[in-house]
Design a protein around this motif. Structure first.
Motif, short mmCIF file in Angstrom:
data_model
loop_
_atom_site.label_atom_id
_atom_site.label_comp_id
_atom_site.label_asym_id
_atom_site.label_seq_id
_atom_site.Cartn_x
_atom_site.Cartn_y
_atom_site.Cartn_z
N CYS A 98 0.82 -1.21 0.00
CA CYS A 98 0.00 0.00 0.00
C CYS A 98 0.86 1.26 0.00
O CYS A 98 0.57 2.23 -0.70
CB CYS A 98 -0.94 0.00 1.20
SG CYS A 98 -2.22 -1.25 1.08
N ARG A 120 2.27 1.72 -3.35
CA ARG A 120 1.26 2.19 -4.30
C ARG A 120 1.02 3.69 -4.15
O ARG A 120 0.94 4.42 -5.14
CB ARG A 120 -0.05 1.43 -4.09
CG ARG A 120 -0.02 0.04 -4.67
CD ARG A 120 -1.40 -0.60 -4.68
NE ARG A 120 -1.37 -1.87 -5.39
CZ ARG A 120 -2.46 -2.56 -5.75
NH1 ARG A 120 -3.65 -2.08 -5.47
NH2 ARG A 120 -2.35 -3.70 -6.40
N VAL A 121 0.89 4.14 -2.92
CA VAL A 121 0.66 5.58 -2.72
C VAL A 121 1.85 6.36 -3.25
O VAL A 121 1.69 7.37 -3.96
CB VAL A 121 0.42 5.90 -1.23
CG1 VAL A 121 0.37 7.40 -1.02
CG2 VAL A 121 -0.87 5.25 -0.76
N ARG A 177 2.17 7.21 -6.86
CA ARG A 177 1.45 8.36 -7.41
C ARG A 177 2.27 9.64 -7.31
O ARG A 177 1.89 10.67 -7.84
CB ARG A 177 0.13 8.56 -6.66
CG ARG A 177 -0.69 7.28 -6.55
CD ARG A 177 -2.13 7.54 -6.15
NE ARG A 177 -2.29 7.74 -4.71
CZ ARG A 177 -3.33 7.25 -4.03
NH1 ARG A 177 -4.27 6.56 -4.66
NH2 ARG A 177 -3.43 7.47 -2.74
N ASP A 191 -3.82 9.19 3.34
CA ASP A 191 -4.21 8.36 2.20
C ASP A 191 -4.58 6.95 2.65
O ASP A 191 -5.59 6.38 2.22
CB ASP A 191 -3.07 8.26 1.18
CG ASP A 191 -2.98 9.52 0.32
OD1 ASP A 191 -3.77 10.46 0.56
OD2 ASP A 191 -2.13 9.56 -0.58
N LEU A 192 -3.76 6.39 3.52
CA LEU A 192 -4.03 5.03 3.97
C LEU A 192 -5.32 4.97 4.78
O LEU A 192 -6.11 4.04 4.66
CB LEU A 192 -2.85 4.49 4.78
CG LEU A 192 -1.57 4.28 3.96
CD1 LEU A 192 -0.39 3.96 4.86
CD2 LEU A 192 -1.77 3.15 2.95
N ALA A 236 -8.38 4.98 2.80
CA ALA A 236 -8.66 3.67 2.21
C ALA A 236 -8.98 2.63 3.27
O ALA A 236 -8.94 1.44 3.00
CB ALA A 236 -7.48 3.22 1.36
N SER A 251 -8.22 0.40 -4.22
CA SER A 251 -8.46 1.85 -4.30
C SER A 251 -7.17 2.65 -4.22
O SER A 251 -7.13 3.82 -4.56
CB SER A 251 -9.40 2.31 -3.19
OG SER A 251 -8.69 2.43 -1.97
N LEU A 252 -6.12 2.00 -3.78
CA LEU A 252 -4.83 2.71 -3.69
C LEU A 252 -4.03 2.62 -4.98
O LEU A 252 -2.98 3.23 -5.11
CB LEU A 252 -3.99 2.12 -2.55
CG LEU A 252 -4.52 2.40 -1.15
CD1 LEU A 252 -3.76 1.61 -0.12
CD2 LEU A 252 -4.44 3.89 -0.86
N SER A 253 -4.56 1.86 -5.94
CA SER A 253 -3.81 1.70 -7.19
C SER A 253 -3.74 3.00 -7.94
O SER A 253 -2.79 3.26 -8.67
CB SER A 253 -4.48 0.65 -8.08
OG SER A 253 -4.39 -0.59 -7.45
N HIS A 254 -4.77 3.80 -7.79
CA HIS A 254 -4.76 5.14 -8.34
C HIS A 254 -5.98 5.92 -7.97
O HIS A 254 -6.63 5.63 -7.04
CB HIS A 254 -4.58 5.14 -9.86
CG HIS A 254 -3.53 6.13 -10.26
ND1 HIS A 254 -3.72 7.10 -11.18
CD2 HIS A 254 -2.28 6.29 -9.79
CE1 HIS A 254 -2.62 7.82 -11.28
NE2 HIS A 254 -1.73 7.34 -10.46
#
Lengths: 113, 113
Positions: free
Chosen positions: A24, A27-28, A31, A42-43, A46, B110-113
């Motif tokens: 995770c 992934r963040v 971006r 962000d985490l 989600a 949802s963290l993929s983008h």
DNA sequence: CAAGGTACTTTGCAATACAAAGTACTATTA
DNA sequence: TAATAGTACTTTGTATTGCAAAGTACCTTG
């Protein structure tokens, strides 16, 4: 003193989160660069509850592993921040982990019946 | 002695497995009762590597939590076996965890983008 | 300069996966 | 029947790591 098993739903949820925290975070950061508070929100957005005492040591481990690096940036409203970003190796790891995650969810799905 | 971070792919894979082991065990037992060796081969067939030292204590914890119970059954080729099965509570937990798992994979997605 | 907010760090504890060794039962073979 | 091998379950010790809580440090505001 006998060991008492803390087997309960909330604990199992926490266990699930642990395993994919690295993914995770990568992934963040995929971006764009972010500092710890960015990552935390962000985490949390989600529903991946994380606290500082978990995130900071993890970022340090990932940095030591060469997956991330950071730069300092002054802030207008407090102490300077560490902005983390993926290294080239981190990008590779992210793509490996994404593949891994797919295989993993397939494996779990295969146990449904 | 300085702590050395063991951050590597294999370790992260192992972390992922940890979080859903309970769910996987419940899913396998959802298909019917089984003893430890059955579970080990089912999990390994699904690429969820597990060893005895992990599975046995986990089964005990889940049994103590009331999710499972077991009956002894004589074997023709060795010592008696503990056949585990879901309790009523275990069934509820399984359905809760299945829902949890869905929400969880959505969160990661949802963290993929 | 005191108070409050933000950011990062450290410490101690608890949970637990795993390797490895241990216990115990059964069947086979000499 | 004694030794060996196979199977099943248990225990022990170690290492990892998430988290709560406390600590350090910087900046702004009144």
């Amino acid at each position: 003193m006998k060991y008492v098993c803390p087997m309960n739903m909330e604990n199992v949820r926490a266990q699930m989160r642990k395993g994919v925290l690295e993914l995770c975070i990568l992934r963040v950061l995929g971006r764009g660069e972010a500092y710890a508070s960015d990552l935390l929100s962000d985490l949390r957005n989600a529903d991946m509850l994380v606290v500082e005492g978990t995130l900071y040591p993890l970022l340090t481990r990932m940095k030591n592993a060469g997956w991330l690096d950071y730069r300092w940036e002054e802030s207008k409203s407090g102490p300077p921040r560490k902005y983390y970003r993926l290294t080239e190796q981190g990008l590779v790891i992210l793509s490996d982990l994404n593949r891994e995650w797919l295989a993993f969810t397939d494996a779990v799905a295969s146990l449904s019946h």
